[in-house]
Design a protein around this motif. Sequence first.
Motif, PDB file in Angstrom:
ATOM      1  N   ALA A 358       0.837  -1.191   0.000  1.00 19.95           N
ATOM      2  CA  ALA A 358       0.000   0.000   0.000  1.00 19.95           C
ATOM      3  C   ALA A 358       0.869   1.238   0.000  1.00 19.95           C
ATOM      4  O   ALA A 358       1.957   1.238   0.535  1.00 19.95           O
ATOM      5  CB  ALA A 358      -0.886  -0.022   1.229  1.00 19.95           C
ATOM      6  N   LEU A 396      -6.729   7.412   3.980  1.00 15.26           N
ATOM      7  CA  LEU A 396      -8.043   6.853   4.257  1.00 15.26           C
ATOM      8  C   LEU A 396      -8.164   6.580   5.728  1.00 15.26           C
ATOM      9  O   LEU A 396      -8.923   5.734   6.161  1.00 15.26           O
ATOM     10  CB  LEU A 396      -8.236   5.564   3.449  1.00 15.26           C
ATOM     11  N   GLY A 397      -7.351   7.295   6.500  1.00 11.99           N
ATOM     12  CA  GLY A 397      -7.387   7.066   7.926  1.00 11.99           C
ATOM     13  C   GLY A 397      -6.826   5.712   8.285  1.00 11.99           C
ATOM     14  O   GLY A 397      -7.215   5.092   9.263  1.00 11.99           O
ATOM     15  N   LEU A 398      -5.895   5.241   7.447  1.00 16.67           N
ATOM     16  CA  LEU A 398      -5.350   3.913   7.703  1.00 16.67           C
ATOM     17  C   LEU A 398      -4.126   4.030   8.601  1.00 16.67           C
ATOM     18  O   LEU A 398      -3.397   4.996   8.554  1.00 16.67           O
ATOM     19  CB  LEU A 398      -4.944   3.247   6.392  1.00 16.67           C
ATOM     20  N   THR A 401       1.274   2.293   6.947  1.00 22.77           N
ATOM     21  CA  THR A 401       1.524   1.291   5.910  1.00 22.77           C
ATOM     22  C   THR A 401       2.929   1.502   5.388  1.00 22.77           C
ATOM     23  O   THR A 401       3.609   2.424   5.786  1.00 22.77           O
ATOM     24  CB  THR A 401       0.524   1.411   4.764  1.00 22.77           C
TER      25      THR A 401
ATOM     26  N   ARG B 105      -7.781  -1.835  -1.142  1.00 22.28           N
ATOM     27  CA  ARG B 105      -7.676  -3.226  -0.682  1.00 22.28           C
ATOM     28  C   ARG B 105      -7.273  -3.275   0.782  1.00 22.28           C
ATOM     29  O   ARG B 105      -7.771  -4.092   1.559  1.00 22.28           O
ATOM     30  CB  ARG B 105      -6.653  -3.973  -1.525  1.00 22.28           C
ATOM     31  N   ALA B 106      -6.346  -2.371   1.146  1.00 22.06           N
ATOM     32  CA  ALA B 106      -5.913  -2.331   2.537  1.00 22.06           C
ATOM     33  C   ALA B 106      -7.095  -2.029   3.449  1.00 22.06           C
ATOM     34  O   ALA B 106      -7.233  -2.611   4.522  1.00 22.06           O
ATOM     35  CB  ALA B 106      -4.813  -1.289   2.704  1.00 22.06           C
ATOM     36  N   ALA B 107      -7.939  -1.115   2.998  1.00 21.17           N
ATOM     37  CA  ALA B 107      -9.118  -0.773   3.793  1.00 21.17           C
ATOM     38  C   ALA B 107     -10.055  -1.969   3.943  1.00 21.17           C
ATOM     39  O   ALA B 107     -10.614  -2.213   5.017  1.00 21.17           O
ATOM     40  CB  ALA B 107      -9.858   0.409   3.155  1.00 21.17           C
ATOM     41  N   GLN B 110      -9.006  -4.342   6.534  1.00 18.53           N
ATOM     42  CA  GLN B 110      -9.254  -3.935   7.911  1.00 18.53           C
ATOM     43  C   GLN B 110     -10.726  -3.763   8.207  1.00 18.53           C
ATOM     44  O   GLN B 110     -11.092  -3.218   9.247  1.00 18.53           O
ATOM     45  CB  GLN B 110      -8.530  -2.617   8.194  1.00 18.53           C
ATOM     46  N   ASN B 112     -12.708  -1.720   7.136  1.00 19.28           N
ATOM     47  CA  ASN B 112     -12.916  -0.304   7.409  1.00 19.28           C
ATOM     48  C   ASN B 112     -13.886   0.258   6.382  1.00 19.28           C
ATOM     49  O   ASN B 112     -13.505   0.650   5.282  1.00 19.28           O
ATOM     50  CB  ASN B 112     -11.557   0.401   7.324  1.00 19.28           C
ATOM     51  N   GLY B 115     -13.390   3.932   5.297  1.00 19.69           N
ATOM     52  CA  GLY B 115     -12.208   4.000   4.458  1.00 19.69           C
ATOM     53  C   GLY B 115     -12.477   3.479   3.063  1.00 19.69           C
ATOM     54  O   GLY B 115     -12.026   4.043   2.066  1.00 19.69           O
TER      55      GLY B 115
END
Lengths: 424, 156
Positions: A358, A396-398, A401, B105-107, B110, B112, B115
Motif C-alpha cells: 500500500a 483513508l485514515g489507515l 503502511t 484493498r488495505a481498507a 481492515q 474499514n 475507508g
Amino acid sequence: MAQVSSFEKVQYQFPEKIRVLVVDNNPTDLDFIKQICNLCNYEVSTCTESTQALNLVLERKDCIDLILIEVHMPTMNGYEFLYRASKEIDVPVIVMSLDHSNYTVTRAVQLGACDFWVKPLRYYQFKNMWTHVLRKSLKENNIQTKDYVGSLEDGERSRKRGKDNSEFGSSSVVRDQSNSSSKEAEESKHRVSSMKKPRVVWIAELHSKFVNAVKKLGLHQAVPKRIVEEMNVPGLTRENVASHLQKYRDYLKRKSEMKETQTQEHTEMQLPNMVPGTTESRSIRTLADPSVYGAQPPSNANVSVGAMQQSLIHQQMMISGNPASSVSRNIDYAQSSNPNPLGFLQIHDGNTLNQYTATEASISQQLQNSSLTSGAASSVSPYAYGSTSPILSLSLGLPNTSATGLSNQNSSTDVVDNTKNEDH
Amino acid sequence: MLGLGADLLWADMNRLLAFLFHQGVLDEQFLQLQQLQDETSPNFVSEVVNIYFHESEKLLRNLRALLMEKEFSDYKKMGIHLNQFMGSSSSIGAKRVRNVCVAFRAATEQNNRAGCLRALEMLEHEYCYLKNKLHELFQIEQQRALAAGVRYPVQN
C-alpha cells in the motif's frame, strides 16, 4: 547429416507454433496476452474459467504444449487447476499473478508450476516461453547432449554432461539428437548406433589448449594420456588427442622442413582462427582442398585426409551458422534483449510500482476534509492537474503502511522529468 | 506542407503522453502496449483500453453496489473485485488507478467501511480522469492518422 537435420527440426520447430492455453478471468489481461502471443507466432487459445480450461485440456490432451494461468480467479483458482491438470496431463504450466508473495509463489511451484510470472507481463517473457516446452521434450526423450568436443562412444561422460546441460541457460552446449515425438526418438537412436563415429572438431580454442599442454610437457614427453590430463577438457578422449597429436607432429615436421629448404610457400595447419604464432597464409584454402593440411604424399593414409576434410567441414559448418551456432545466437540475443525496450525509463524497473504494498497516506488534510463534509469528496480535487510534483497518496485514515512506495515514486517522477524535457 | 498537420498533432500527442507520465497517471507498461501495436494490429492499444474501460466500469458498479448495501459485510468479495481491477490496471499501465486500488484493498482488509467508501470515491474519480485523458489521446491519434493520409493538392 542425420544428427544435424533432426536438431534443425527441433530447433526450428520450436519457437513457432507452440500451442498455448491462457486462462485468466480478466479480459484485459487476456487480450493483452493474446496479442503478445500472436506477435510471437504462438497458437493461442483462451479461457476465462478454470473449469472450462480443464475440460478443454481433458478433451484435447495432445493439442496443448503449454498452459499459462492466473492464480486468483473466482470460481476455481489456479492452484486447484494445477493440482487437477497435473494429474491428467503432463504439460508445462506457467502460473502468473499480480500477487507475488512468497507464499503464493512457493505454493504454485509446490503444486508443479514450472515458472511464475509477476504481472504486469512483458514481451520478453513470452519470447522465451517456448524454452519450457523444449526443456520438457528434451528430458522426455532422454536426449544425449553432445558437445562438439565429445564423441558418442564416451557414453558416461556425455550422460554426465547431459545432466549439467538440462538447465536451459547454457547456450551452445545442448545438441539434440532426436526430436519431440517419441516415435522418431526411437528411430534416431537406431540411426545413432549405426552411424559413423562423429569427429572431434578442433576449434582454435581447443587447439591452443592442446598446444599449450604440449609445450608445457615438452614435445617429446607429450604423450596423449598426459596431454588429456593437462588439457582438462570434458569429453576429450585419449584417442582424440592421439590422432591430433600425430597430425600436429606432422605439421611441425613439415614446418621445419620448409624452413630448411627456405621456401616462401607456407602450407600450414589451417584452422578457421589462426593458430597462435603462425604467420598469415597467403591463399584462401577451399573446403575440399587436401593441401590445406600440407601436401599429402599418397602413402599417407587416405583415411586421415578424409578425416581432416570432414573435421574441416564440421568447423566450417560451425562457423557459418549451422543450427548449433544459431541456437547460441538466438539464446544470446534473448538473454541480452532489453526487458524494458525503453532505455530512458529503465529506472522504473524494480521500483515498487509492481509490488503488492500500500502507498502511504499523505494528502491527509484534503481527504479528512472530505470525510467531514460527507460526500463532498468530489468537490475537493486532491490532485492539482497542473502540478509539477504529483505524488499520488491517499489518506483513508489507515494506520501505518509501508513507506517504500512514496520515496520510489519520488525518484520515478524525477526520472520522467529529466527525460521528458526533451519532448518540449 | 505535406503532413505538417500530422507533425503538429504528433507533437500534441507526445506532450499529452509526457504530461500523463509526469503526473504518474500512466507508467511504462503503457509504452509496452504501444510497442505491441503494429501494422497487423493497428488498433491494438485502443482495443485493449476499451476492454479495460468496459470491465472497469462493471467492477466499479459492483463495488459501489456492495458498499451501498445496508447490511454490507462482504469485504472478501470486494477484495476479489479489487484484485481484478488492480491486475487489469497494471497491465494497461494505469498507475494511479492501481495505487488507489492498493489502498482500497488495505481498507477492505481492515474491514474499514468508511475507508472503503472514501477509497471508492477516489477510485471513481481517478478512473474518470484516466478515461478522459485516454480518450483525448486516442482522438489526437485518430486525427493524426487522418492528417498523415491527407495529400495536399499541388498548387499551380
